[in-house]
Design a protein around this motif. Structure first.
Motif, PDB file in Angstrom:
ATOM      1  N   GLN A 255       6.396   2.981   0.777  1.00 19.43           N
ATOM      2  CA  GLN A 255       5.810   1.653   0.823  1.00 19.43           C
ATOM      3  C   GLN A 255       5.608   1.288   2.288  1.00 19.43           C
ATOM      4  O   GLN A 255       6.547   1.327   3.072  1.00 19.43           O
ATOM      5  N   LEU A 256       4.381   0.963   2.670  1.00 21.29           N
ATOM      6  CA  LEU A 256       4.068   0.602   4.044  1.00 21.29           C
ATOM      7  C   LEU A 256       3.470  -0.794   4.085  1.00 21.29           C
ATOM      8  O   LEU A 256       2.837  -1.236   3.119  1.00 21.29           O
ATOM      9  N   PRO A 257       3.645  -1.517   5.198  1.00 24.66           N
ATOM     10  CA  PRO A 257       3.052  -2.858   5.292  1.00 24.66           C
ATOM     11  C   PRO A 257       1.524  -2.762   5.369  1.00 24.66           C
ATOM     12  O   PRO A 257       0.972  -1.814   5.918  1.00 24.66           O
ATOM     13  N   VAL A 258       0.883  -3.764   4.794  1.00 26.71           N
ATOM     14  CA  VAL A 258      -0.581  -3.808   4.769  1.00 26.71           C
ATOM     15  C   VAL A 258      -1.030  -5.186   5.208  1.00 26.71           C
ATOM     16  O   VAL A 258      -0.415  -6.201   4.865  1.00 26.71           O
ATOM     17  N   PHE A 259      -2.087  -5.235   5.976  1.00 23.53           N
ATOM     18  CA  PHE A 259      -2.683  -6.497   6.380  1.00 23.53           C
ATOM     19  C   PHE A 259      -4.031  -6.620   5.703  1.00 23.53           C
ATOM     20  O   PHE A 259      -4.828  -5.690   5.698  1.00 23.53           O
ATOM     21  N   ALA A 260      -4.311  -7.793   5.136  1.00 22.79           N
ATOM     22  CA  ALA A 260      -5.580  -8.021   4.450  1.00 22.79           C
ATOM     23  C   ALA A 260      -6.421  -8.995   5.260  1.00 22.79           C
ATOM     24  O   ALA A 260      -5.934 -10.033   5.715  1.00 22.79           O
TER      25      ALA A 260
ATOM     26  N   MET B 195       0.847  -1.176   0.000  1.00 19.00           N
ATOM     27  CA  MET B 195       0.000   0.000   0.000  1.00 19.00           C
ATOM     28  C   MET B 195       0.888   1.234   0.000  1.00 19.00           C
ATOM     29  O   MET B 195       1.901   1.283   0.644  1.00 19.00           O
ATOM     30  N   ARG B 196       0.457   2.246  -0.708  1.00 18.01           N
ATOM     31  CA  ARG B 196       1.208   3.490  -0.763  1.00 18.01           C
ATOM     32  C   ARG B 196       0.537   4.510   0.141  1.00 18.01           C
ATOM     33  O   ARG B 196      -0.674   4.579   0.213  1.00 18.01           O
ATOM     34  N   ALA B 197       1.335   5.295   0.796  1.00 18.55           N
ATOM     35  CA  ALA B 197       0.820   6.372   1.634  1.00 18.55           C
ATOM     36  C   ALA B 197       1.621   7.622   1.342  1.00 18.55           C
ATOM     37  O   ALA B 197       2.804   7.556   1.056  1.00 18.55           O
TER      38      ALA B 197
ATOM     39  N   GLN C 131      -2.310  10.836  10.594  1.00 20.12           N
ATOM     40  CA  GLN C 131      -1.295   9.791  10.433  1.00 20.12           C
ATOM     41  C   GLN C 131      -0.482   9.970   9.149  1.00 20.12           C
ATOM     42  O   GLN C 131       0.527   9.302   8.967  1.00 20.12           O
ATOM     43  N   GLN C 132      -0.883  10.879   8.276  1.00 23.16           N
ATOM     44  CA  GLN C 132      -0.132  11.145   7.053  1.00 23.16           C
ATOM     45  C   GLN C 132       0.875  12.279   7.229  1.00 23.16           C
ATOM     46  O   GLN C 132       1.608  12.583   6.305  1.00 23.16           O
TER      47      GLN C 132
END
Length: 138
Positions: free
Chosen positions: A120-125, A1-3, A70-71
């Protein structure tokens, strides 16, 4: 995921906002009183008058750039001191121009500079397990 993150730095040299950017006609920035949360907390636009009360610089940056807390990245003190802003928009200006005027005010009064970056940040699905859906309606 992009932030998208905004990193803030207070410039040592005075910077000026671009001349084509909309600006408030007159603006007053003062530290908020230390008497706790006021009932008028937040952003209020009445005609050409803009009042923003008891918000931290981090919240002002969020309002100016349309970001969630958080951004926004910056020094820890960015969330501590609170300020009140009283300003007058120029004739014919719409409330939609308030964020651009607030960006110019931050650059002028706080000498704020910023840049955007993509990370690039970690993402949980949250997905259904291989064995299938295990929850049943009550």
């Amino acid at each position: 995921m992009r932030a998208i993150a905004i990193t803030l730095a207070l410039a040592l040299a005075q910077s000026s906002a671009p001349s084509q950017a909309p600006q408030f006609e007159v603006a007053s920035v003062r530290p908020s009183s230390e008497q706790g949360v006021s009932p008028g907390l937040g952003l209020h636009i009445d005609g050409s008058q803009v009042r923003i009360t008891n918000l931290s610089l981090k919240t002002y940056v969020g309002l100016a750039f349309g970001l969630r807390p958080q951004q926004i990245e910056g020094p820890d003190w960015l969330g501590q001191p609170r300020f009140d802003v009283a300003a007058k928009m120029p004739d014919g200006a719409s409330p939609d121009q308030a964020p651009a005027m607030l960006r110019a005010l931050l650059a002028d009064r706080f000498h704020m500079t910023s840049h955007r970056e993509t990370r690039q940040l970690p993402v949980f699905a949250l997905t259904v397990a291989k064995e299938g859906f295990a929850l049943h309606p009550v």
